[in-house]
Write a protein that holds these residues in place. Structure first.
Motif, short mmCIF file in Angstrom:
data_model
loop_
_atom_site.label_atom_id
_atom_site.label_comp_id
_atom_site.label_asym_id
_atom_site.label_seq_id
_atom_site.Cartn_x
_atom_site.Cartn_y
_atom_site.Cartn_z
N SER A 8 50.51 90.47 39.36
CA SER A 8 49.71 90.34 38.15
C SER A 8 48.91 89.04 38.15
O SER A 8 47.74 89.02 37.76
N LEU A 9 49.54 87.95 38.58
CA LEU A 9 48.84 86.67 38.66
C LEU A 9 47.80 86.68 39.79
O LEU A 9 46.68 86.17 39.62
N ALA A 10 48.17 87.28 40.91
CA ALA A 10 47.25 87.32 42.06
C ALA A 10 46.00 88.13 41.74
O ALA A 10 44.94 87.90 42.35
N ALA A 11 46.10 89.05 40.79
CA ALA A 11 44.93 89.87 40.43
C ALA A 11 43.77 89.00 39.94
O ALA A 11 42.61 89.28 40.23
N TYR A 12 44.10 87.93 39.23
CA TYR A 12 43.05 87.05 38.69
C TYR A 12 42.38 86.25 39.82
O TYR A 12 41.16 86.07 39.82
N ILE A 13 43.19 85.78 40.77
CA ILE A 13 42.63 85.03 41.90
C ILE A 13 41.83 85.97 42.80
O ILE A 13 40.72 85.64 43.24
N GLY A 14 42.38 87.13 43.07
CA GLY A 14 41.71 88.10 43.94
C GLY A 14 40.37 88.54 43.38
O GLY A 14 39.38 88.65 44.12
N PHE A 15 40.32 88.78 42.07
CA PHE A 15 39.05 89.19 41.47
C PHE A 15 38.04 88.06 41.54
O PHE A 15 36.84 88.29 41.77
N ALA A 16 38.49 86.82 41.36
CA ALA A 16 37.58 85.67 41.44
C ALA A 16 36.97 85.54 42.83
O ALA A 16 35.76 85.29 42.98
N VAL A 17 37.80 85.73 43.86
CA VAL A 17 37.30 85.68 45.23
C VAL A 17 36.28 86.80 45.45
O VAL A 17 35.20 86.57 46.03
N GLY A 18 36.59 87.99 44.98
CA GLY A 18 35.67 89.11 45.14
C GLY A 18 34.35 88.89 44.43
O GLY A 18 33.27 89.17 44.97
N ILE B 278 47.10 74.97 46.41
CA ILE B 278 46.69 76.29 46.91
C ILE B 278 47.76 76.86 47.84
O ILE B 278 48.12 78.05 47.73
N VAL B 279 48.27 76.03 48.74
CA VAL B 279 49.32 76.49 49.67
C VAL B 279 50.58 76.90 48.91
O VAL B 279 51.18 77.95 49.20
N LEU B 280 50.98 76.11 47.93
CA LEU B 280 52.16 76.45 47.13
C LEU B 280 51.95 77.76 46.38
O LEU B 280 52.89 78.56 46.25
N ALA B 281 50.74 77.99 45.89
CA ALA B 281 50.44 79.24 45.19
C ALA B 281 50.52 80.43 46.15
O ALA B 281 51.07 81.49 45.79
N ILE B 282 50.01 80.26 47.36
CA ILE B 282 50.09 81.33 48.36
C ILE B 282 51.55 81.61 48.71
O ILE B 282 51.98 82.78 48.80
N LEU B 283 52.33 80.55 48.89
CA LEU B 283 53.76 80.72 49.18
C LEU B 283 54.48 81.39 48.00
O LEU B 283 55.39 82.20 48.19
N GLY B 284 54.05 81.03 46.78
CA GLY B 284 54.64 81.67 45.60
C GLY B 284 54.36 83.15 45.56
O GLY B 284 55.23 83.95 45.18
N PHE B 285 53.15 83.54 45.96
CA PHE B 285 52.83 84.98 46.01
C PHE B 285 53.64 85.68 47.10
O PHE B 285 54.19 86.77 46.89
N ARG C 184 56.28 78.96 40.31
CA ARG C 184 57.30 79.99 40.59
C ARG C 184 57.93 79.75 41.96
O ARG C 184 59.14 79.94 42.14
N PHE C 185 57.12 79.35 42.93
CA PHE C 185 57.67 79.10 44.27
C PHE C 185 58.67 77.95 44.23
O PHE C 185 59.79 78.05 44.76
N VAL C 186 58.28 76.85 43.60
CA VAL C 186 59.16 75.68 43.53
C VAL C 186 60.43 76.01 42.75
O VAL C 186 61.55 75.66 43.17
N MET C 187 60.30 76.69 41.64
CA MET C 187 61.45 76.99 40.79
C MET C 187 62.44 77.94 41.44
O MET C 187 63.64 77.88 41.17
N GLN C 188 61.95 78.82 42.31
CA GLN C 188 62.82 79.83 42.92
C GLN C 188 63.39 79.42 44.26
O GLN C 188 64.09 80.20 44.91
N LEU C 189 63.10 78.19 44.70
CA LEU C 189 63.65 77.72 45.97
C LEU C 189 65.17 77.58 45.89
O LEU C 189 65.70 77.08 44.89
N ASP C 190 65.84 77.98 46.94
CA ASP C 190 67.29 77.87 46.99
C ASP C 190 67.75 76.56 47.63
O ASP C 190 68.84 76.07 47.35
N GLN C 191 66.90 76.00 48.51
CA GLN C 191 67.25 74.76 49.20
C GLN C 191 67.04 73.59 48.24
O GLN C 191 65.90 73.22 47.93
#
Length: 431
Positions: free
Chosen positions: A336-346, A318-325, A379-386
């Motif tokens: 676009s991906l967050a739309a699915y999570i946001g609608f589920a929460v709503g 969950i934390v990695l997904a939030i960081l990815g957003f 996406r968060f892990v893949m786009q890390l520069d470190q």
């Protein structure tokens, strides 16, 4: 470039995808054979206490309903009977239970393949991380159980992930085609009507580029074509089946909508986070929660605490997904991906759909949004520069995959043992 060529232009990726497809199809079937065999061998006794109107699938797990056997037209699943009726008819010519299990095992394996293709389109990354996250998604508890249960949720998840993959293709090609998107909108609406909301929301986020005005007109055309398609297919539904979702919508809302809804209470529903997100990843301890004939049910044992490693893996994802957003907050992909999570929460927390039957579980809803957590985290892990941090995280995810797989295999076996013991006790009590 066509969508087909966009997906399948790399032979190495296609080979890996084929291995994922075959491997996970067999994995899901093998995992669920004991459950299916047990139902077939004890059909007569289980039907007597099953809540499913004499349907051959008799296990009430996580509050799933074998709706593919009787997919009536409802406002919640408006056009599902176009899929369910042919499949239910075809299932008569195969060994009981195994037809749907085979179809859905392959379909869930295809979901794993689509997750891999989605992540693989970032050519800055080697194939290892996309493959790792695809496998992580594939060994999730939800994937295993829904491969067996003939409910609408695996079909909804399939069309959702396919839609997300097509939207990625549209962004990459810089186009917003009317008929393909309208057809995908119809597919999302057909299986579960509420899924049209996150789908259209994701399309709206795709408008935010240099051609906003042009894409806005295309979006309007997509909506109009979608409405025409819904009208035409609804009319066809009435002609073929003698009724449509529109003619039964009020009754269906009262039967399957309001009765499932309750206001959220933190003190009472705080485990909803686990039931909606973490349990669908790592199978929880199960309990025989309702022994009444016609209501026999197995669901999450809310009396037991979640193991520390389950919490660690679930919360980390969950934390990695939030960081990815957050990292991709300026990108249309992230929104676009967050739309699915946001609608589920709503829907499930704010409106409270599902909280009315909270003790029967909320695990089943995960097919509408769980994939988004995996994609955002990846996406968060893949786009890390470190590089060092990235290597540590990849190693951690590899550990998560191993622990998740072991947990889910063990818990699957224990769930089967619980079912056997519970029915045996009922038989003794009835003597």
């Amino acid at each position: 470039m066509s969508f087909f060529r966009y997906l399948f232009h790399d032979r190495s990726d296609n080979l890996r995808a084929l291995m994922l497809l075959v491997g996970f199809s067999l994995f899901y079937i093998v995992m669920n054979v004991p459950f299916l065999t047990y139902m077939n061998q004890n059909m007569a006794a289980m039907i007597e206490v099953s809540p499913f109107y004499g349907m051959p699938f008799t296990l009430n797990l996580f509050n799933f309903d074998p709706s593919m056997y009787y997919g009536n037209a409802t406002v919640i699943h408006p056009l599902l009977n176009f899929i369910s009726d042919p499949l239910a008819y075809a299932s008569r010519f195969f060994t009981d239970q195994f037809f749907f299990a085979t179809v859905q095992s392959v379909m869930n394996a295809l979901n794993v393949v689509m997750i891999y293709y989605y992540l693989r389109k970032d050519r800055r990354e080697s194939c290892f991380t996309p493959l790792l996250f695809a496998i992580f998604f594939g060994v999730a508890s939800y994937q295993i159980f829904t491969a067996m249960i003939p409910d609408s949720y695996p079909y909804a998840q399939f069309i959702i992930i396919l839609s997300v993959l097509y939207m990625q293709y549209s962004r990459a090609e810089g186009k917003l085609s009317v008929w393909p998107n309208a057809s995908l909108a119809l597919g999302n609406f057909a299986v579960t009507s509420t899924n049209i909301v996150p789908f259209m929301s994701a399309l709206v986020f795709d408008l935010f580029n240099r051609e906003v005005k042009s894409n806005l007109m295309k979006l309007i055309r997509i909506v109009l074509v979608f409405l025409v398609l819904v009208f035409a297919v609804t009319l066809l539904q009435y002609v073929i089946f003698g009724q449509s979702w529109y003619t039964t919508w009020l009754k269906a809302i009262h039967a399957g909508g309001f009765s499932y809804t309750a206001p959220f209470s933190l003190s009472h529903h705080w485990k909803a986070l686990y039931m909606l997100v973490i349990s669908p990843i790592l199978t929880p301890d199960m309990a025989f929660i309702d022994p009444r004939p016609g209501m026999v049910a197995f669901a999450t044992n809310l009396a037991l605490p979640y193991p520390w490693y389950v919490q660690a893996i679930g919360l980390s994802l969950i934390v990695l997904a939030i960081l990815g957003f957050i990292r991709g907050i300026r990108s249309r992909d992230a929104w676009s991906l967050a739309a699915y999570i946001g609608f589920a929460v709503g829907l499930h927390i704010v409106i409270g759909f599902g909280l009315g039957t909270f003790h029967y579980d909320m695990y089943l809803y995960a097919g509408h949004y769980l994939f988004a957590f995996f994609l955002l985290a990846a996406r968060f892990v893949m786009q890390l520069d470190q590089r060092k941090v990235k290597r540590v995280l990849i190693g951690l995810i590899l550990l998560f995959v191993i622990v998740t797989l072991v947990n889910n295999v063990v818990q699957h076996i224990e769930t089967f043992d619980l079912i056997e013991q519970s029915y045996a006790q009922m038989d003794k009590a009835g003597e």
